[in-house]
Design an enzyme around this catalytic site. Structure first.
Site, PDB file in Angstrom:
ATOM      1  N   LYS A 288      46.706  50.918  38.897  1.00 51.50           N
ATOM      2  CA  LYS A 288      47.257  49.624  38.527  1.00 51.50           C
ATOM      3  C   LYS A 288      47.252  49.442  37.024  1.00 51.50           C
ATOM      4  O   LYS A 288      46.321  49.887  36.355  1.00 51.50           O
ATOM      5  CB  LYS A 288      46.442  48.488  39.157  1.00 51.50           C
ATOM      6  CG  LYS A 288      47.196  47.820  40.277  1.00 51.50           C
ATOM      7  CD  LYS A 288      46.379  46.872  41.102  1.00 51.50           C
ATOM      8  CE  LYS A 288      46.921  46.862  42.526  1.00 51.50           C
ATOM      9  NZ  LYS A 288      46.008  46.267  43.476  1.00 51.50           N
TER      10      LYS A 288
ATOM     11  N   ASP B 298      39.836  33.522  35.816  1.00 49.41           N
ATOM     12  CA  ASP B 298      41.129  34.048  36.266  1.00 49.41           C
ATOM     13  C   ASP B 298      41.167  34.156  37.787  1.00 49.41           C
ATOM     14  O   ASP B 298      41.345  35.235  38.337  1.00 49.41           O
ATOM     15  CB  ASP B 298      41.390  35.417  35.622  1.00 49.41           C
ATOM     16  CG  ASP B 298      42.823  35.903  35.877  1.00 49.41           C
ATOM     17  OD1 ASP B 298      43.667  35.090  36.300  1.00 49.41           O
ATOM     18  OD2 ASP B 298      43.086  37.100  35.654  1.00 49.41           O
TER      19      ASP B 298
HETATM   20  N1  LIG Z   1      36.644  47.694  41.876  1.00 46.27           N
HETATM   21  C1  LIG Z   1      37.912  47.621  42.316  1.00 46.27           C
HETATM   22  N2  LIG Z   1      38.242  48.139  43.501  1.00 46.27           N
HETATM   23  C2  LIG Z   1      39.513  48.071  43.948  1.00 46.27           C
HETATM   24  N3  LIG Z   1      40.525  47.503  43.290  1.00 46.27           N
HETATM   25  C3  LIG Z   1      40.266  46.960  42.086  1.00 46.27           C
HETATM   26  C4  LIG Z   1      38.957  46.990  41.535  1.00 46.27           C
HETATM   27  N4  LIG Z   1      38.996  46.383  40.340  1.00 46.27           N
HETATM   28  C5  LIG Z   1      40.264  45.981  40.169  1.00 46.27           C
HETATM   29  N5  LIG Z   1      41.066  46.316  41.202  1.00 46.27           N
HETATM   30  C6  LIG Z   1      42.503  46.042  41.388  1.00 46.27           C
HETATM   31  O1  LIG Z   1      43.200  46.176  40.169  1.00 46.27           O
HETATM   32  C7  LIG Z   1      43.775  44.944  39.765  1.00 46.27           C
HETATM   33  C8  LIG Z   1      43.647  44.760  38.253  1.00 46.27           C
HETATM   34  O2  LIG Z   1      42.283  44.726  37.910  1.00 46.27           O
HETATM   35  P1  LIG Z   1      41.695  43.644  36.921  1.00 46.27           P
HETATM   36  O3  LIG Z   1      42.153  42.310  37.389  1.00 46.27           O
HETATM   37  O4  LIG Z   1      40.253  43.865  36.775  1.00 46.27           O
HETATM   38  O5  LIG Z   1      42.477  44.085  35.604  1.00 46.27           O
HETATM   39  P2  LIG Z   1      43.115  43.150  34.484  1.00 46.27           P
HETATM   40  O6  LIG Z   1      43.889  44.032  33.588  1.00 46.27           O
HETATM   41  O7  LIG Z   1      42.054  42.325  33.919  1.00 46.27           O
HETATM   42  O8  LIG Z   1      44.094  42.277  35.352  1.00 46.27           O
HETATM   43  P3  LIG Z   1      44.914  40.994  34.879  1.00 46.27           P
HETATM   44  O9  LIG Z   1      46.333  41.431  34.943  1.00 46.27           O
HETATM   45  O10 LIG Z   1      44.586  39.974  35.919  1.00 46.27           O
HETATM   46  O11 LIG Z   1      44.430  40.652  33.511  1.00 46.27           O
HETATM   47  C9  LIG Z   1      43.014  43.882  40.526  1.00 46.27           C
HETATM   48  O12 LIG Z   1      43.805  42.740  40.714  1.00 46.27           O
HETATM   49  C10 LIG Z   1      42.667  44.600  41.816  1.00 46.27           C
HETATM   50  O13 LIG Z   1      43.730  44.458  42.726  1.00 46.27           O
END
Ligand SMILES: Nc1ncnc2c1ncn2[C@@H]1O[C@H](COP(=O)(O)OP(=O)(O)OP(=O)(O)O)[C@@H](O)[C@H]1O
Lengths: 210, 345
Positions: free
Chosen positions: A6, A117
């Protein structure tokens, strides 16, 4: 070896291993469009914040992935991989799930934690144990102020309206029901009053003259 | 008949027979603008005059409205002349009904009402922000974008909802435009200060740390304004630079979030601040990272103008929606997510 699964707004989420365990590598990469000072400051602060709040969240009763390793200089958190669907993928078919979001947020708030968030993409239903996990504590902080709590709820409302428009009203009602089951020391009525005030401030009558 | 004349005659016949068109009047704040747009989305004319308050001063609503009232008759004439049409050729009169400054809004609304009653034309109230968005969609060919609306009264990210625009994220206090104008005023610039701050920021060298506040998809700028006002002993260029870098990075972050979370492939940037080159540069990066296309709108139409009112006028007219002249209202604090937009699903 790690595979990008992701790309969030602030981090890349890679799937790999930590010893014998499946692990997520959350790497906050440099944003080339920001001035370096600001970019470094933000990435460092958010990495530390995320890693330090998550254990507190767990203590407050919200399931969070276990952290295996924190690399301050590489802006990386290695944590338990939660395999499963996110609430974002399920809510449109099952608006009642929003109650779970409400319950979890309420537990956090009661413990003085603002998630920062509360997005349905940040709630994962674990295939392994059928428990809901909350991730993404990069914008979280400690506070028991009514204002901060109400902003967290404002974010939920806005998020449901924009990302789950077809079930918005129903989902938000379920959210409130779930939230009120474990109400903290600020009652729901008080929180909703504040919420109303915040919404007015935001979208109504923004003064062009000042 | 000469060839040129024949051509013109055929063209007039063409538009005259087939295409509906209407007059749009914009008068929410600094700008009084008039435009004629037809149902194909051709902007037949777009003229405006901008009220400039004295240096170091904010906009004075009554002074601005006086300015608008003075310029209005000539501008309406100019817009029709430039379109080679008369008021009789109009199928409707659209005006900006809010949000904005009461006295300014009333100039436009009163005029629209008078024209509507006198010439028996349907009258159409248009939301200023919806105007920015829909004109942006028209000019860039966007179909389902994440919209960044950065006008004087709005700092918002929106996506289409069910017959409406839905707020994805917004400022919780000041708008970006207000932040820039108020900082500008603190260092003696007249409002709107955007262009002069942008120029000044190019000479900035040292980054001064300012509060960076993102909450979910929402933003807050009031802490930044308070902070920067305490730093006025530093070179203004450094402050302007730091303000832009911090505030724009916040906007860029929430835009990136919106693209990541909605999976939409277009980022449309509208409103006066959209003209800022540094902001565009940042947003280009954001769009790139998220595999989206950025849709900047031509500078001439980024700021307030009559076309942003005339074009939604066309869309409402097509949907069969208009008001009765006596119901033609103004609403200084009209919420964008309460506006019915029947052509969006
Ligand atoms: N430990 C985990 N196990 C499985 N999936 C995860 C985990 N951590 C994150 N994800 C997935 O990846 C996505 C993105 O992670 P996260 O929200 O921590 O990143 P971000 O870059 O801060 O996101 P945002 O776009 O909300 O700022 C999460 O919405 C979740 O679906």
């Amino acid at each position: 070896m790690e595979k990008l699964i992701k790309r969030g707004a602030e981090a890349d989420i890679l799937l790999g291993w930590w010893g014998p365990l499946r692990a997520v590598y959350k790497v906050r990469r440099a944003k080339p469009y920001m001035v370096t000072e600001l970019d470094l400051k933000l990435r460092k602060a958010r990495t530390i914040r995320e890693a330090s709040v998550m254990p507190h969240a767990r203590k407050a009763g919200a399931n969070t992935p276990y952290i295996f390793y924190v690399g301050i200089r590489t802006f990386t958190i290695v944590m338990q991989y939660i395999e499963g669907l996110t609430m974002k993928e399920m809510l449109d078919d099952k608006p009642v799930l929003a109650a779970e979001l409400g319950r979890t947020l309420s537990k956090l708030h009661s413990a003085g934690i603002i998630h920062g968030d509360p997005n349905t993409a940040n709630f994962i239903l674990s295939d392994a144990n059928r428990l809901w996990y909350t991730v993404d504590y990069g914008l979280s902080f400690f506070s028991s102020e009514l204002e901060d709590i109400a902003v967290d709820i404002h974010i939920v409302k806005e998020m449901l309206a924009a990302q789950h428009k077809r079930v918005f009203q129903e989902a938000f009602n379920h959210f409130l029901t779930g939230y009120s089951e474990t109400a903290g020391h600020h009652g729901l009525t008080q929180i909703l009053k504040k919420l109303n005030e915040i919404e007015r401030r935001g979208r109504y009558g923004r003064q062009l003259v000042d | 008949m000469e060839k040129g004349n024949l051509h013109r005659w055929v063209e007039q016949l063409d538009t005259g027979m087939k295409y509906k068109r209407g007059l749009g009047i914009e008068s929410t704040a600094h700008t009084f603008g008039v435009s004629v747009v037809d149902e194909r989305g051709t902007i037949l004319s777009n003229v405006k005059e901008v009220y400039k308050p004295p240096p170091g001063k904010g906009i004075h609503p009554r002074e601005a409205s006086r300015h608008h009232a003075e310029k209005a008759p000539k501008l309406i004439g100019d817009a029709l002349k430039a379109a080679s049409l008369t008021i009789d050729d109009m199928d409707f009169i659209a005006y900006s009904a809010g949000p904005g400054l009461g006295p300014c809004l009333r100039v436009g609304a009163t005029l629209a009402r008078a024209l509507s009653v006198y010439y028996h034309k349907p009258i159409i109230p248009v939301h200023h922000g919806v105007g920015h968005i829909e004109l942006g969609c028209l000019l860039t060919g966007s179909s389902d974008p994440v919209v960044l609306l950065l006008s004087g009264g709005h700092t918002m990210i929106l996506v289409s909802g069910i017959r409406s625009w839905v707020v994805f994220g917004e400022t919780l206090d000041l708008t970006l435009g207000q932040l820039i104008d108020q900082f500008g005023r603190a260092i003696g610039y007249s409002s709107p200060a955007g262009p002069s701050i942008e120029k000044l920021a190019r000479d900035g060298k040292k980054y001064v740390t300012l509060p960076y506040v993102v909450k979910g998809n929402d933003l807050s700028f009031s802490g930044m304004l308070t902070s920067i006002k305490k730093e006025l002993s530093r070179p203004y260029a450094d402050l302007a630079f730091s303000l832009q870098e911090t505030a724009f990075a916040m906007v860029a972050e929430v835009s990136e979030r919106a693209l990541a979370l909605t999976g939409k492939r277009e980022l449309l940037v509208v409103g006066g601040v959209a003209a800022n080159a540094r902001l565009s540069e940042m947003l280009n990066h954001v769009a790139d990272r998220q595999g989206a296309a950025i849709k900047p709108i031509p500078i001439a139409f980024a700021g307030d103008c009559g076309a942003q009112i005339a074009w939604p006028g066309v869309l409402y007219n097509k949907a069969g929606i208009s008001a009765r002249a006596e119901d033609a209202f103004v609403n200084q604090s009209w919420r964008i997510d309460r506006v019915s937009v029947p052509w969006r699903s």
